[in-house]
Design an enzyme around this catalytic site. Sequence first.
Site, PDB file in Angstrom:
ATOM      1  N   LYS A  95       6.117  -4.043   2.097  1.00 24.17           N
ATOM      2  CA  LYS A  95       4.911  -3.609   2.802  1.00 24.17           C
ATOM      3  C   LYS A  95       3.738  -3.512   1.823  1.00 24.17           C
ATOM      4  CE  LYS A  95       6.232  -3.000   7.124  1.00 24.17           C
ATOM      5  NZ  LYS A  95       6.033  -1.739   7.842  1.00 24.17           N
ATOM      6  N   THR A  96       2.544  -3.399   2.372  1.00 26.22           N
ATOM      7  CA  THR A  96       1.317  -3.496   1.574  1.00 26.22           C
ATOM      8  C   THR A  96       1.137  -2.345   0.596  1.00 26.22           C
ATOM      9  OG1 THR A  96       0.203  -4.795   3.272  1.00 26.22           O
ATOM     10  CG2 THR A  96      -1.204  -3.598   1.727  1.00 26.22           C
TER      11      THR A  96
END
Length: 428
Positions: A95-96
């Site tokens: 995820k970011t």
Amino acid sequence: MPFLMHLSDPGLHPKRPFHWLHRLAGLTLLLLAAGCAPLPPAAPAPVATARTPVILVSIDGLRPDYLSRGLTPRLSQLAANGVRAEAMMPSFPTKTFPNHYTLVTGLRPDHHGVVDNTMEDPRIPGERFSLGNAAAVTDRRWWDEAEPVWVTAEKHHIPTATMFWPGSEAAIHGVRPTRSATFDGKLSANARTDTLLGWLGDSNAQGFGFLTLYFDDVDHAGHEQGPDSPLLNEALAQVDQAVGRLLDGLAARKLTANIVIVSDHGMAPVSPSRVIRIDQMAPAGSYRVVSSGTFAGLEPAAGQAAVLENALLQPRDHVQCWRKAEIPARFAFGKNARVPTYFCLAEPGWILATNEKSAQRVKGGAHGYDHQAPDMRATFIAAGPAFKNGVVLPPFDNVDVYPLLMQLVGVTPLPSDGRLAPLMPALR
């Protein structure tokens, strides 16, 4: 303590007191002989422009194979003339926010504490961290389990500037970058680039040693229409132009910089036909959803732990669930207090939706899957005076970027999960 520093001189060794006194007497006579002769002019203080800035550029969601589409001439040229990796392996979860914080701390998400884009912490009751929660994003308590490059650099009196980066809006350990910007998703890639160039000015007069630049166009396009869509190709071209704008702007200002271009993860295609509904996995009222999508974090409702566990831990196609303590070791995930009690991971291409309504919203692409899945691989490109030309590195872990950045900035790295060794062949 000057005396202790001079003990490294063999002529001033404490085991040779006669020689030490003899040399001290000789030095005294020389000073007396000088009388009132004027002192030589002091050496000028080093000017800020002498520092070669490090510019860390993130292109969110940029898979390494995107560079072979013929849409990124500036990125491809930079990769060919500088250093590129066949692939960079992201940390789990892909995820970011977790991976951006890994890149600047060298710690796996389980170690730096940003374990998801959405998370809860029993030590911060009643609050929920999410990308859209400005109060949480700027709350240092969510970030203080680690120390990013810009904080350590500022502590060493090296000015830094962040044109967007997860964590840069919080006073981590009480420290903020010298210059920063509040995230604005509507600001174009070119405008972001121009802002950073404006901070540098014509001579980097502020002496910035470390700067960040963040582009999210490719990631947004991938989520919206998928990794093989015309929209994503259009975003690739736009970001490539912005990178060219950065390179041309530096050249016009006659500024030399070490540029490191990374991505946080890749992107996999998803479909409404590949959805697993959480409300069909476990009985209603037995759980609370912390996060969902490519993986799901669940907490049991009061008195329902056994019911939820019995439902989740059954074998299922396209998804696997674990107690947090039993998540496979290769993920290096599950020890942090912010990881939910039960964790379910979907097979690449599949989505865990909370209910029918959320299942109907599935489209385009997604990330967050197994970090070893080919579609989750990230990109690494570097160029500048510190780097060799035409080097292709084998795949390495993204935790290794942190010790590289610290080496370039000139500050001793803090203990981390990363190693500089995999990138040494790229350095001059």
